[in-house]
Scaffold this motif. Structure first.
Motif, PDB file in Angstrom:
ATOM      1  N   ASN A  81      52.259  55.028  13.338  1.00  0.00           N
ATOM      2  CA  ASN A  81      52.231  55.581  11.985  1.00  0.00           C
ATOM      3  C   ASN A  81      52.214  54.520  10.901  1.00  0.00           C
ATOM      4  OD1 ASN A  81      52.293  58.170  13.001  1.00  0.00           O
ATOM      5  ND2 ASN A  81      54.513  58.249  13.011  1.00  0.00           N
ATOM      6  N   ALA A  82      52.815  53.371  11.157  1.00  0.00           N
ATOM      7  CA  ALA A  82      52.922  52.346  10.121  1.00  0.00           C
ATOM      8  C   ALA A  82      53.082  50.976  10.752  1.00  0.00           C
ATOM      9  CB  ALA A  82      54.128  52.647   9.234  1.00  0.00           C
ATOM     10  N   ALA A  83      52.787  49.947   9.976  1.00  0.00           N
ATOM     11  CA  ALA A  83      53.027  48.572  10.407  1.00  0.00           C
ATOM     12  C   ALA A  83      54.492  48.240  10.149  1.00  0.00           C
ATOM     13  CB  ALA A  83      52.125  47.621   9.636  1.00  0.00           C
ATOM     14  N   TYR A  84      55.097  47.498  11.061  1.00  0.00           N
ATOM     15  CA  TYR A  84      56.494  47.114  10.900  1.00  0.00           C
ATOM     16  C   TYR A  84      56.790  45.881  11.731  1.00  0.00           C
ATOM     17  CZ  TYR A  84      57.100  49.572  15.374  1.00  0.00           C
ATOM     18  OH  TYR A  84      56.992  49.991  16.692  1.00  0.00           O
ATOM     19  N   ARG A  85      57.939  45.283  11.444  1.00  0.00           N
ATOM     20  CA  ARG A  85      58.417  44.126  12.216  1.00  0.00           C
ATOM     21  C   ARG A  85      59.628  44.563  13.008  1.00  0.00           C
ATOM     22  NH1 ARG A  85      60.047  38.120   9.971  1.00  0.00           N
ATOM     23  NH2 ARG A  85      60.216  37.180  12.040  1.00  0.00           N
ATOM     24  N   ARG A  86      59.574  44.329  14.303  1.00  0.00           N
ATOM     25  CA  ARG A  86      60.674  44.690  15.192  1.00  0.00           C
ATOM     26  C   ARG A  86      61.838  43.711  15.014  1.00  0.00           C
ATOM     27  NH1 ARG A  86      59.229  46.730  20.633  1.00  0.00           N
ATOM     28  NH2 ARG A  86      60.426  44.928  21.326  1.00  0.00           N
ATOM     29  N   ALA A  87      62.998  44.096  15.512  1.00  0.00           N
ATOM     30  CA  ALA A  87      64.188  43.250  15.429  1.00  0.00           C
ATOM     31  C   ALA A  87      63.977  41.901  16.134  1.00  0.00           C
ATOM     32  CB  ALA A  87      65.390  43.978  16.015  1.00  0.00           C
ATOM     33  N   ASP A  88      63.119  41.864  17.165  1.00  0.00           N
ATOM     34  CA  ASP A  88      62.857  40.620  17.889  1.00  0.00           C
ATOM     35  C   ASP A  88      61.792  39.745  17.207  1.00  0.00           C
ATOM     36  OD1 ASP A  88      60.523  42.027  18.493  1.00  0.00           O
ATOM     37  OD2 ASP A  88      61.055  42.347  20.591  1.00  0.00           O
ATOM     38  N   GLY A  89      61.298  40.187  16.045  1.00  0.00           N
ATOM     39  CA  GLY A  89      60.346  39.400  15.283  1.00  0.00           C
ATOM     40  C   GLY A  89      58.880  39.714  15.539  1.00  0.00           C
ATOM     41  N   VAL A  90      58.594  40.570  16.508  1.00  0.00           N
ATOM     42  CA  VAL A  90      57.219  40.922  16.831  1.00  0.00           C
ATOM     43  C   VAL A  90      56.728  41.980  15.831  1.00  0.00           C
ATOM     44  CG1 VAL A  90      55.671  41.904  18.575  1.00  0.00           C
ATOM     45  CG2 VAL A  90      57.545  40.398  19.273  1.00  0.00           C
ATOM     46  N   PHE A  91      55.554  41.723  15.261  1.00  0.00           N
ATOM     47  CA  PHE A  91      54.944  42.696  14.360  1.00  0.00           C
ATOM     48  C   PHE A  91      54.195  43.748  15.164  1.00  0.00           C
ATOM     49  CE2 PHE A  91      55.449  39.000  11.655  1.00  0.00           C
ATOM     50  CZ  PHE A  91      55.896  39.553  10.470  1.00  0.00           C
ATOM     51  N   VAL A  92      54.223  44.979  14.687  1.00  0.00           N
ATOM     52  CA  VAL A  92      53.465  46.076  15.280  1.00  0.00           C
ATOM     53  C   VAL A  92      52.551  46.597  14.178  1.00  0.00           C
ATOM     54  CG1 VAL A  92      53.572  48.356  16.337  1.00  0.00           C
ATOM     55  CG2 VAL A  92      55.338  46.654  16.856  1.00  0.00           C
ATOM     56  N   VAL A  93      51.251  46.585  14.455  1.00  0.00           N
ATOM     57  CA  VAL A  93      50.279  46.976  13.438  1.00  0.00           C
ATOM     58  C   VAL A  93      49.298  47.978  14.039  1.00  0.00           C
ATOM     59  CG1 VAL A  93      48.452  46.124  11.896  1.00  0.00           C
ATOM     60  CG2 VAL A  93      50.470  44.707  12.353  1.00  0.00           C
ATOM     61  N   PRO A  94      49.161  49.152  13.405  1.00  0.00           N
ATOM     62  CA  PRO A  94      48.157  50.100  13.893  1.00  0.00           C
ATOM     63  C   PRO A  94      46.748  49.571  13.592  1.00  0.00           C
ATOM     64  CG  PRO A  94      49.217  50.973  11.940  1.00  0.00           C
ATOM     65  CD  PRO A  94      49.918  49.683  12.289  1.00  0.00           C
ATOM     66  N   ILE A  95      45.842  49.814  14.497  1.00  0.00           N
ATOM     67  CA  ILE A  95      44.478  49.327  14.327  1.00  0.00           C
ATOM     68  C   ILE A  95      43.849  49.866  13.048  1.00  0.00           C
ATOM     69  CG2 ILE A  95      43.321  51.126  15.680  1.00  0.00           C
ATOM     70  CD1 ILE A  95      42.534  47.422  16.032  1.00  0.00           C
ATOM     71  N   THR A  96      44.307  51.035  12.614  1.00  0.00           N
ATOM     72  CA  THR A  96      43.761  51.635  11.390  1.00  0.00           C
ATOM     73  C   THR A  96      44.152  50.861  10.135  1.00  0.00           C
ATOM     74  OG1 THR A  96      45.670  53.124  11.300  1.00  0.00           O
ATOM     75  CG2 THR A  96      43.677  53.966  12.353  1.00  0.00           C
ATOM     76  N   ALA A  97      45.145  49.973  10.237  1.00  0.00           N
ATOM     77  CA  ALA A  97      45.565  49.168   9.086  1.00  0.00           C
ATOM     78  C   ALA A  97      44.634  47.977   8.871  1.00  0.00           C
ATOM     79  CB  ALA A  97      46.998  48.674   9.276  1.00  0.00           C
ATOM     80  N   LEU A  98      43.799  47.682   9.847  1.00  0.00           N
ATOM     81  CA  LEU A  98      42.890  46.542   9.739  1.00  0.00           C
ATOM     82  C   LEU A  98      41.589  47.003   9.092  1.00  0.00           C
ATOM     83  CD1 LEU A  98      43.365  44.973  13.272  1.00  0.00           C
ATOM     84  CD2 LEU A  98      44.577  44.428  11.151  1.00  0.00           C
ATOM     85  N   LYS A  99      41.437  46.619   7.864  1.00  0.00           N
ATOM     86  CA  LYS A  99      40.236  47.001   7.112  1.00  0.00           C
ATOM     87  C   LYS A  99      39.706  45.771   6.407  1.00  0.00           C
ATOM     88  CE  LYS A  99      41.855  51.643   6.407  1.00  0.00           C
ATOM     89  NZ  LYS A  99      42.139  52.706   5.491  1.00  0.00           N
ATOM     90  N   PRO A 100      38.389  45.745   6.155  1.00  0.00           N
ATOM     91  CA  PRO A 100      37.823  44.588   5.461  1.00  0.00           C
ATOM     92  C   PRO A 100      38.317  44.466   4.029  1.00  0.00           C
ATOM     93  CG  PRO A 100      36.110  46.225   5.910  1.00  0.00           C
ATOM     94  CD  PRO A 100      37.394  46.722   6.493  1.00  0.00           C
TER      95      PRO A 100
END
Length: 74
Positions: free
Chosen positions: A55-74
Motif C-alpha cells: 500500500n505504501a513505501a516505508y522503512r522497516r525497523a531493520d533499516g530495509v526500505f519497502v517500495v511498491p513498484i507502483t511508486a516508481l514513476k518517471p
C-alpha cells in the motif's frame, strides 16, 4: 544493484507479493553482513525490497526500505 557516481551502491530484491517482504529483507541483510565481514568489502548504502503488492513505501525497523513498484514513476 545500482551504483552511484561516488561509488556507493544500493541493493534491491524484487518480490511480487507482500507476504515475501520479510524473506527478501532477510536476504538483503544477510548479503550486507557477508560484505561487511570482508575487509575489502563495501556494504550497500541502501537496502530495498521492491514489491508488486504493497500500500505504501516505508522503512522497516531493520533499516530495509519497502517500495511498491507502483511508486516508481518517471
Amino acid at each position: 544493484m545500482t551504483e552511484l557516481a561516488d561509488g556507493q551502491w544500493c541493493a534491491f530484491e524484487i518480490k511480487l507479493g507482500a507476504n515475501q517482504i520479510d524473506t527478501a529483507a532477510e536476504n538483503l541483510l544477510k548479503i550486507k553482513r557477508q560484505i561487511e565481514e570482508d575487509p575489502r568489502g563495501k556494504p550497500p548504502a541502501v537496502l530495498c525490497v521492491l514489491c508488486g503488492m504493497s500500500n505504501a513505501a516505508y522503512r522497516r525497523a531493520d533499516g530495509v526500505f519497502v517500495v511498491p513498484i507502483t511508486a516508481l514513476k518517471p
